[in-house]
Design an enzyme around this catalytic site. Sequence first.
Site, short mmCIF file in Angstrom:
data_model
loop_
_atom_site.label_atom_id
_atom_site.label_comp_id
_atom_site.label_asym_id
_atom_site.label_seq_id
_atom_site.Cartn_x
_atom_site.Cartn_y
_atom_site.Cartn_z
N ASN A 173 39.83 22.53 41.59
CA ASN A 173 39.73 21.87 43.29
C ASN A 173 38.57 21.61 43.50
OD1 ASN A 173 42.64 21.88 42.66
ND2 ASN A 173 42.90 24.33 43.39
N TYR A 174 37.61 20.82 43.35
CA TYR A 174 36.57 20.36 42.73
C TYR A 174 35.88 20.58 44.92
CZ TYR A 174 31.70 18.65 42.88
OH TYR A 174 30.03 18.43 42.68
N PRO A 175 37.12 19.57 45.98
CA PRO A 175 36.32 20.48 46.69
C PRO A 175 36.51 21.53 47.73
CG PRO A 175 38.34 17.89 46.57
CD PRO A 175 38.06 19.19 44.67
N ASP A 176 36.88 22.08 47.23
CA ASP A 176 37.60 23.45 47.81
C ASP A 176 35.77 24.52 46.67
OD1 ASP A 176 40.13 23.49 48.26
OD2 ASP A 176 40.92 24.68 46.85
N HIS A 177 35.73 24.09 46.64
CA HIS A 177 34.22 24.69 46.11
C HIS A 177 32.90 24.33 46.49
CE1 HIS A 177 36.33 26.70 43.41
NE2 HIS A 177 36.78 25.42 42.30
#
Length: 408
Positions: A173-177
Amino acid sequence: MKKQSLPLAGLRVADFCWLGAGSYTTKMLADMGADVIKIESAARIDSLRMAAPYKDGIPGVNRSGYFADRNTSKRSITLDMKHPKALALARRLIEKSDIIANNFTPGVMQKFGLGYEAVREMKPDIIYLAMSMQGAEGPERNYLGYGASMVSLTGLHELSGLPDREPAGTGTNYPDHVPNPCHAAFALMAALRHRRRTGKGQMIDLAQIEPTVALLGPTLLDLTINGRVQQRCGNDHAHCAPHGVFPCRGEDAWIAIAVRDDATWARLRTVLGSPDWAMEERWTTAEARISGSTRLNELLALATETWHAAELMSALQTQGVPAGVVQTAADVVDRDPQLHHRGHWVTLDHPEMGEALYNAPPFRSSRVTVGLQGPAPMLGQHTREVLRELMDVGDAEYEQLQTEQVLR
């Protein structure tokens, strides 16, 4: 380290966030000294608490390594927000807070009576962060989504993978990081500065889809300027060749190499011992290498597979050729000399998990030492402490609230 000396010491955050991006945003504040109080509920547990990996492989609400890394330095209280007395306690906490943060779908906080207008009545200078997927207004404001939804909706998923295969995505979940917590934290810092100068709070409406779109700047410019819709290209690059991951000696050993210009290509050839195929005139220019990248990659792979990855990386880096070993998790934790030198890995003692490894803040400051203030909290670990400290709830009242199942 004394918390009073930290950059955000004295700041209090009522943290209604759960899962990834919101929790990571408030974690950054907590690591810098803010008193971040995470409002949770045993009746509806933060899904991240139940996300693997678990310490020693044993599931439990206090054993998720994923949750632990996203919630360092915080305190946790449990409130059943469907109970009227819990709402009253939440309001009392907000009145003593500087920031209130949530990443729910629009309307959830309003159902609790904790929308921005209501909260501003309680605390006129409050800074209110809402970070839903699509923002507070618009035709898709009520859409639900996670990081995987966002990379799909923004086009990032479509660009990830091989050209002859289905879209592969980023694998996490790239946007979360990266984009969403960093944009949210930046907006909060700007709002705090504004309040310090004017005494006025404000509402921050962050639509998580938009920082994710911002990752695709060159792709969108290629469309708007050149009318070209970019496609999946695996590890290939429009302006670099060779550009990719190549095999090295040993089992599942790889190295990433990127060559942008002719001078770098010449240095790469030298490191490889100037093999005959690399000296051929057809590889002299970047345009030729890009157009013939498939064959070039095949030839380069035959050369790299005779090297140990670390030795080749060192030789290439010494000559100014961008290269990096493809490391495993064990390499990154146990054998990465740069992370070790910077003290990136921190061991904290958790009440249930015991000693566990955490990421330190990724920056160092010459004026103040910033670091993790403590491990992630256990579910409701600080409920009695916070209620006594901030709401003057004595033992008898606390026991009554427990009996009435307010504190769950």
